[in-house]
Write a protein that holds these residues in place. Structure first.
Motif, mmCIF file in Angstrom:
data_model
loop_
_atom_site.group_PDB
_atom_site.id
_atom_site.type_symbol
_atom_site.label_atom_id
_atom_site.label_comp_id
_atom_site.label_asym_id
_atom_site.label_seq_id
_atom_site.Cartn_x
_atom_site.Cartn_y
_atom_site.Cartn_z
ATOM 1 N N GLU A 183 22.184 24.406 -10.281
ATOM 2 C CA GLU A 183 22.635 23.565 -9.172
ATOM 3 C C GLU A 183 21.518 22.641 -8.739
ATOM 4 O O GLU A 183 20.353 23.006 -8.796
ATOM 5 N N GLY A 184 21.910 21.456 -8.319
ATOM 6 C CA GLY A 184 20.931 20.493 -7.838
ATOM 7 C C GLY A 184 21.401 19.083 -8.071
ATOM 8 O O GLY A 184 22.589 18.840 -8.265
ATOM 9 N N GLU A 185 20.455 18.156 -8.050
ATOM 10 C CA GLU A 185 20.734 16.738 -8.241
ATOM 11 C C GLU A 185 20.382 16.404 -9.693
ATOM 12 O O GLU A 185 19.338 16.797 -10.175
ATOM 13 N N ALA A 225 16.259 23.653 -6.860
ATOM 14 C CA ALA A 225 15.377 24.021 -5.745
ATOM 15 C C ALA A 225 14.062 24.603 -6.247
ATOM 16 O O ALA A 225 13.058 24.599 -5.542
ATOM 17 N N THR A 226 14.050 25.100 -7.480
ATOM 18 C CA THR A 226 12.810 25.689 -8.000
ATOM 19 C C THR A 226 12.128 24.787 -9.026
ATOM 20 O O THR A 226 11.213 25.221 -9.713
ATOM 21 N N GLY A 227 12.595 23.539 -9.151
ATOM 22 C CA GLY A 227 11.932 22.611 -10.069
ATOM 23 C C GLY A 227 12.911 22.000 -11.051
ATOM 24 O O GLY A 227 14.060 22.435 -11.138
ATOM 25 N N PRO A 228 12.459 20.991 -11.795
ATOM 26 C CA PRO A 228 13.350 20.325 -12.735
ATOM 27 C C PRO A 228 13.634 21.202 -13.950
ATOM 28 O O PRO A 228 12.762 21.950 -14.384
ATOM 29 N N SER A 229 14.853 21.105 -14.468
ATOM 30 C CA SER A 229 15.239 21.888 -15.624
ATOM 31 C C SER A 229 15.966 20.956 -16.599
ATOM 32 O O SER A 229 16.699 20.061 -16.167
ATOM 33 N N VAL A 230 15.752 21.144 -17.893
ATOM 34 C CA VAL A 230 16.358 20.247 -18.877
ATOM 35 C C VAL A 230 17.787 20.696 -19.176
ATOM 36 O O VAL A 230 18.012 21.795 -19.684
ATOM 37 N N THR A 251 24.218 10.600 -1.148
ATOM 38 C CA THR A 251 24.797 11.932 -1.311
ATOM 39 C C THR A 251 23.883 12.929 -0.624
ATOM 40 O O THR A 251 22.742 12.615 -0.327
ATOM 41 N N LEU A 252 24.401 14.101 -0.422
ATOM 42 C CA LEU A 252 23.558 15.168 0.118
ATOM 43 C C LEU A 252 22.454 15.453 -0.881
ATOM 44 O O LEU A 252 22.712 15.664 -2.056
ATOM 45 N N GLN A 253 21.244 15.395 -0.450
ATOM 46 C CA GLN A 253 20.150 15.717 -1.359
ATOM 47 C C GLN A 253 20.014 17.233 -1.402
ATOM 48 O O GLN A 253 20.258 17.919 -0.423
ATOM 49 N N SER A 254 19.603 17.708 -2.567
ATOM 50 C CA SER A 254 19.603 19.153 -2.762
ATOM 51 C C SER A 254 18.318 19.771 -2.225
ATOM 52 O O SER A 254 17.464 20.201 -2.980
ATOM 53 N N GLY A 255 18.176 19.752 -0.930
ATOM 54 C CA GLY A 255 17.028 20.391 -0.308
ATOM 55 C C GLY A 255 15.726 19.723 -0.714
ATOM 56 O O GLY A 255 15.712 18.595 -1.169
ATOM 57 N N SER A 256 14.631 20.421 -0.574
ATOM 58 C CA SER A 256 13.356 19.824 -0.955
ATOM 59 C C SER A 256 13.169 20.013 -2.451
ATOM 60 O O SER A 256 13.645 20.968 -3.036
ATOM 61 N N LEU A 257 12.479 19.078 -3.032
ATOM 62 C CA LEU A 257 12.343 19.058 -4.473
ATOM 63 C C LEU A 257 11.019 19.663 -4.875
ATOM 64 O O LEU A 257 9.969 19.309 -4.356
ATOM 65 N N THR A 258 11.047 20.597 -5.801
ATOM 66 C CA THR A 258 9.803 21.178 -6.315
ATOM 67 C C THR A 258 9.568 20.580 -7.687
ATOM 68 O O THR A 258 10.441 20.675 -8.546
ATOM 69 N N ILE A 259 8.478 19.929 -7.875
ATOM 70 C CA ILE A 259 8.217 19.345 -9.191
ATOM 71 C C ILE A 259 7.058 20.083 -9.856
ATOM 72 O O ILE A 259 6.027 20.274 -9.246
#
Ligand code: AMP
Ligand code: GLY
Length: 434
Positions: A193-195, A280-285, A426-434
């Motif tokens: 889940e996320g953007e 929420a825990t970082g970008p995923s491919v 759009t609703l942003q998916s919380g804070s972004l962890t990169i």
């Protein structure tokens, strides 16, 4: 080389129309060809009547006509090995060889590569038979994502909410063969889940440059509802990741992938498209594609403030300038593309409807990219599911969005439909962890 360079764009959709435009704007004034192209690009490029999948014929033509560069648009010729055929003829090509293009043509290959490199991607299992798939599905946590291993024209991903849906997909793909060979092996993975964001990377085998991140809208319906499509619209730069985050993500993901493919003896030269979920825990491919996205190309290319031709040629030749490694292709402003689709899309589209509104000039900053359009006498008619991409470039995203929808309102055909929420906040998916 004397006179203008000669370049061929392979494909005939909206992405290729945008590529032809971008190359046409080059100060080098390349002589442009498109195979097979589409009727919207006839003022910019000479059309060559060879289908994009006829890789032997394209390679022979490109050699005979002394192309200085071939840019491959769609996934199919890349997966069939058009780059290999062009290399054999000594023609420079922006597009990876077939073995490197497995990052798109086999999801199992990609997931295993990501896993081997320790790169973030959803936890997954591979099923080689329906019985194996059913064992995995039984009692799994839902929603569960089922993906066909091979190319499936945007139809190879199902997010099953319940076990019955997962069983129905296994039955359709693995037992009834609804996707042909592409659906005989499955990747079954956790739902993330996320953007979403699309990072397009120009790679020369070792060095790479980034295009501004883009956001595609894949679902047919507003609010991201209904089935997946090839893409109903896009905007760039994406609201997330930020430019700095984009570079951080690319450094973490692109360098190891390019190194691994080099070590396999199949250096990746072309556009490497990373489909990301910013969780929420970082970008995923989510996926990798071996080409420009459609409609991502339509929003990324109009933003460029430097000539793409020499960059494409350098990437094709393995010689991107060292000082540009890990930097952005220069760009400015924002672009929004709204895709106009026919009735029935993404199922069986109704075609042959007369398109009105295309013959009057559009305001500055508007680009109309043809996809499913044919000419019938003096008229334009629909010939495919995604008909037109209407793109506006402006200083800000909000202005680009307004201009794109104002241009859309001038076009009509029976059954025309499009999403009204492309690039909407759009609703942003919380804070972004990169
Ligand atoms: P793919 O062809 O793998 O990009 O999948 C097409 C679309 O399906 C993606 O753009 C996402 O919208 C969705 N998707 C794919 N994999 C996942 C996943 N693991 N979790 C959530 N959505 C997914
Ligand atoms: N727009 C998504 C893709 O080209 O795969």
């Amino acid at each position: 080389m004397t006179g203008s360079p000669r370049a061929l764009v392979v494909g005939g959709g909206g992405r290729e129309h945008a590529l032809v435009r971008a190359l046409h704007d080059s100060p080098l004034h390349p002589e442009l060809y498109a195979a097979p192209g589409n009727p919207g690009m006839e003022s910019l490029a000479v059309r060559v009547p060879i289908a994009a999948s006829e890789i032997g014929a394209i390679a022979a033509w490109a050699k005979r006509e002394r192309m200085d560069l071939v840019v491959v648009g769609p996934d199919l010729p890349v997966a069939l090995g058009l780059a290999d055929a062009l290399h054999a003829e000594g023609v420079p090509v922006l597009g990876p060889v077939r073995d490197a293009a497995r990052v798109e043509s086999s999801k199992v290959f990609t997931k295993r590569l990501l896993q081997k490199l320790g790169l973030p991607t959803a936890a997954f299992r591979v099923a080689h038979s329906a019985s194996e798939a059913r064992r995995i599905i039984l009692g799994a946590r839902y929603p569960l994502v089922l993906k066909a291993d091979g190319l499936a024209a945007g139809k190879g991903v199902v997010i099953a909410r319940r076990e019955e849906e997962a069983h129905a997909t296994v039955e359709a793909w693995m037992e009834r063969g609804a996707l042909g060979e592409a659906g005989k092996i499955l990747v079954i993975e956790d739902r993330l889940e996320g953007e979403e964001a699309s990072l397009l990377v120009l790679a020369d085998g070792e060095r790479w440059m980034l295009f501004p991140a883009a956001r595609d809208h894949k679902r047919i319906g507003e609010g991201d509802t209904g089935p997946n499509t090839g893409g109903m619209g896009a905007y760039a730069p994406a609201r997330a990741p930020t430019p700095d985050q984009g570079l951080t993500i690319a450094r973490a993901i692109v360098d190891p992938i390019l190194r691994a493919l080099r070590e396999d003896g199949t250096p990746y030269r072309g556009i490497l498209y990373l489909g990301l979920m910013l969780t929420a825990t970082g970008p995923s491919v989510l996926e990798i594609n071996a080409r420009f996205g459609d409609p991502e190309a339509q929003v990324v290319l109009p933003l460029l403030e430097e000539d793409p031709y020499p960059l494409f040629l350098a990437a094709a030749g393995g010689s991107l300038p060292g000082e540009r490694h890990g930097t952005y292709v220069r760009h400015a402003g924002s672009a929004v593309c709204v895709v106009l689709a026919t009735q029935g899309y993404p199922g069986a589209p109704k075609t042959g409807q007369v398109i009105e509104g295309l013959n009057r000039p559009f305001p500055h900053g508007i680009r109309i990219d043809f996809a499913g359009v044919d000419r019938r006498g003096p008229r334009w008619v629909t010939s495919g599911g995604r008909v037109l991409g209407v793109t506006a470039r402006a200083e800000t995203l909000e202005r680009a969005r307004e201009a794109a929808y104002a241009a859309v309102s001038r076009i009509r055909f029976d059954g025309m439909h499009y999403r009204r929420d492309i690039a909407a906040t759009t609703l942003q998916s919380g804070s972004l962890t990169i």
